[in-house]
Design an enzyme around this catalytic site. Structure first.
Site, mmCIF file in Angstrom:
data_model
loop_
_atom_site.group_PDB
_atom_site.id
_atom_site.type_symbol
_atom_site.label_atom_id
_atom_site.label_comp_id
_atom_site.label_asym_id
_atom_site.label_seq_id
_atom_site.Cartn_x
_atom_site.Cartn_y
_atom_site.Cartn_z
ATOM 1 N N CYS A 1 37.088 115.324 4.314
ATOM 2 C CA CYS A 1 36.992 115.172 5.879
ATOM 3 C C CYS A 1 36.552 113.911 6.304
ATOM 4 C CB CYS A 1 36.536 116.400 6.206
ATOM 5 S SG CYS A 1 37.450 117.741 5.591
ATOM 6 N N HIS B 1 33.515 115.775 13.414
ATOM 7 C CA HIS B 1 34.794 116.381 12.941
ATOM 8 C C HIS B 1 34.721 117.472 13.298
ATOM 9 C CE1 HIS B 1 37.525 117.650 9.584
ATOM 10 N NE2 HIS B 1 36.620 118.387 8.861
ATOM 11 N N ASN C 1 41.512 122.111 11.091
ATOM 12 C CA ASN C 1 41.295 121.360 10.487
ATOM 13 C C ASN C 1 41.756 120.059 9.938
ATOM 14 O OD1 ASN C 1 39.220 119.803 8.858
ATOM 15 N ND2 ASN C 1 38.539 121.393 8.155
HETATM 16 N N1 COA Z 1 41.113 136.985 9.827
HETATM 17 C C1 COA Z 1 40.055 137.840 9.343
HETATM 18 N N2 COA Z 1 39.010 138.565 8.814
HETATM 19 C C2 COA Z 1 38.759 137.260 8.102
HETATM 20 C C3 COA Z 1 39.469 136.372 7.641
HETATM 21 C C4 COA Z 1 40.406 136.505 9.141
HETATM 22 N N3 COA Z 1 41.576 134.951 9.171
HETATM 23 N N4 COA Z 1 39.098 135.472 7.053
HETATM 24 C C5 COA Z 1 37.748 136.034 6.761
HETATM 25 N N5 COA Z 1 38.244 137.319 7.165
HETATM 26 C C6 COA Z 1 37.186 138.266 6.919
HETATM 27 C C7 COA Z 1 36.111 139.005 5.739
HETATM 28 O O1 COA Z 1 37.426 139.208 4.693
HETATM 29 C C8 COA Z 1 34.993 139.563 5.979
HETATM 30 O O2 COA Z 1 34.893 140.788 5.235
HETATM 31 P P1 COA Z 1 34.320 141.060 5.800
HETATM 32 O O3 COA Z 1 32.849 141.974 5.798
HETATM 33 O O4 COA Z 1 34.944 142.897 5.506
HETATM 34 O O5 COA Z 1 33.669 141.137 4.467
HETATM 35 C C9 COA Z 1 34.666 138.656 7.995
HETATM 36 O O6 COA Z 1 35.803 138.884 7.757
HETATM 37 C C10 COA Z 1 33.568 137.885 7.648
HETATM 38 O O7 COA Z 1 33.783 136.635 7.056
HETATM 39 P P2 COA Z 1 33.050 135.501 6.728
HETATM 40 O O8 COA Z 1 33.567 134.452 5.738
HETATM 41 O O9 COA Z 1 31.479 135.679 6.516
HETATM 42 O O10 COA Z 1 33.280 135.078 7.957
HETATM 43 P P3 COA Z 1 32.839 133.365 9.573
HETATM 44 O O11 COA Z 1 31.806 134.141 10.291
HETATM 45 O O12 COA Z 1 31.920 132.865 7.574
HETATM 46 O O13 COA Z 1 33.769 132.909 8.961
HETATM 47 C C11 COA Z 1 34.690 130.339 8.277
HETATM 48 C C12 COA Z 1 34.395 132.242 8.472
HETATM 49 C C13 COA Z 1 35.856 129.755 7.068
HETATM 50 C C14 COA Z 1 35.820 130.772 9.768
HETATM 51 C C15 COA Z 1 33.760 129.788 8.769
HETATM 52 O O14 COA Z 1 32.608 130.217 7.886
HETATM 53 C C16 COA Z 1 33.790 128.576 8.508
HETATM 54 O O15 COA Z 1 33.815 128.219 8.861
HETATM 55 N N6 COA Z 1 33.219 127.882 7.516
HETATM 56 C C17 COA Z 1 33.523 126.610 7.107
HETATM 57 C C18 COA Z 1 34.556 126.269 7.256
HETATM 58 C C19 COA Z 1 34.618 124.936 6.857
HETATM 59 O O16 COA Z 1 34.395 123.990 7.759
HETATM 60 N N7 COA Z 1 35.377 123.960 5.901
HETATM 61 C C20 COA Z 1 35.323 122.232 6.099
HETATM 62 C C21 COA Z 1 34.051 122.025 5.819
HETATM 63 S S1 COA Z 1 35.666 120.452 5.914
#
Ligand code: COA
Length: 327
Positions: free
Chosen positions: A114, A254, A284
């Site tokens: 990215c 980003h 993204n």
């Molecule tokens: N829909 C519904 N539920 C979802 C889901 C979706 N698309 N994706 C994950 N969940 C669930 C998980 O399974 C978890 O359930 P559990 O508590 O029963 O285990 C719950 O939601 C929370 O998951 P978590 O991963 O802790 O959520 P989060 O608040 O961290 O959000 C992201 C997840 C991916 C949105 C977040 O971590 C994020 O944006 N990370 C960085 C991503 C990024 O920028 N990547 C590229 C870098 S360039």
């Protein structure tokens, strides 16, 4: 510092097919509410038949060249930041070179996830500091939809396809790239991966489980690192130029997650209108996200000559980067 590269044209290209959160509800166990609340993303663009990384890159490049009033024959170099090239060989950059008819230009792809566009801009900046008459096309272009596991709800809701491009040449006055800062930490590579189809795991599909042929991510860990790294590299850019956050006209971060962008905005103490956000429309798009956002900011007349613009990126690797520009 004396400015180096001046951006004289911007362009972007997006696939016509829109994939909404509602569409995703039909594909995996997710909801529009969850996706909007946790990420800010409402829809993303996905390539359809006849669309590809290099075609999007060419379309974005043509618009940037037209705005810059630079002909393809005048280009000295084409750099494409991408992690989703059409082929492993040849590069997207040479396909763009051929399609544009940029007969004098060298061309290469740059792999920095990215951060690819800002890494590319940094390379171009160094080139024109040596020879200001050079004209360089820097592109970020991705087709992430082909590298997303559409059965994995933790990643498939996040990504989209698109391309953005800029044309740069050496600064003639006080406008241009004031500084770039690049960083990497390979010790955390395992938190965000796409292992399959490299030379270690060729695409016969036997050596690795199916999911390793797609993007895999430990989202929460990536999130924490992204917030920390983007804040640090943003402040590094400001400090090294003696600039205060309130001097900035616009921050173009980003576009990965609205909460990451919010954390950066709060750390810099800026009002919402000074931070550009378009991830609700595109998700993204990795290396393409900053040049697409920049092009939209230009078209929305959010930038005036002399404005200070800060761009900040973070991605797999990890890599992270910033560029401070006097527009
Ligand atoms: N829909 C519904 N539920 C979802 C889901 C979706 N698309 N994706 C994950 N969940 C669930 C998980 O399974 C978890 O359930 P559990 O508590 O029963 O285990 C719950 O939601 C929370 O998951 P978590 O991963 O802790 O959520 P989060 O608040 O961290 O959000 C992201 C997840 C991916 C949105 C977040 O971590 C994020 O944006 N990370 C960085 C991503 C990024 O920028 N990547 C590229 C870098 S360039």
């Amino acid at each position: 510092m004396k400015p180096g590269a001046m951006i004289i044209g911007t362009g972007s290209a997006l696939p016509s097919r829109v994939l909404t959160n509602r569409d995703l509800e039909e594909m995996v166990d997710t909801s529009d509410e969850w996706i909007v609340q946790r990420t800010g993303i409402k829809e993303r663009r996905i390539v359809g038949p006849g669309e590809s990384n290099s075609k999007l890159a060419v379309e974005a490049a043509k618009k940037a060249l037209e705005e810059a009033r630079v002909s393809p024959e005048e280009l000295d170099l084409i750099i494409v930041g991408t992690l989703t090239p059409d082929y492993l060989m040849p590069s997207v950059a040479v396909l763009v070179q051929k399609e544009l008819g940029a007969v004098r230009a060298g061309a290469f792809d740059l792999s920095a996830t990215c951060s690819g566009f800002l890494y590319g801009l940094s390379v171009a900046d160094q080139y024109v500091r040596v020879a200001p008459e050079r004209k360089i096309l820097v592109i970020g272009s991705e087709v992430l939809s082909t590298k997303v596991n559409w059965e994995d709800r933790t990643t498939c809701v996040l990504f989209g396809d698109g391309a953005g491009a800029v044309v740069v040449t050496g600064s003639r006055d006080d406008r241009g790239v004031l500084s770039t800062h690049l960083h990497a930490d390979g010790s955390l590579w395992h938190l965000l991966t796409l292992k399959g189809c490299g030379s270690l795991y060729p695409p016969c599909g036997k050596e690795l489980p199916r999911e390793e042929y797609f993007i895999r991510m430990q989202g929460r860990e990536v999130f924490k690192n992204a917030v920390r790294a983007m804040e640090t590299v943003a402040l590094e850019a400001l400090e090294s130029n003696g600039v205060q956050p309130e001097d900035l006209a616009l921050v173009i971060p980003h576009q990965a997650n609205r909460r990451i962008i919010e954390a950066l905005r709060e750390r810099l103490g800026l009002p919402p209108e000074k931070v550009f956000v378009n991830l609700h429309k595109y998700g993204n798009t990795s290396a393409a996200s900053i040049p697409i956002a920049l092009d939209e900011a230009v078209r929305e007349k959010r930038l005036s000559p002399g404005d200070l613009v800060l761009m900040v990126a973070f991605g797999g690797g990890f890599t992270w980067a910033s560029a401070l520009i006097r527009w």
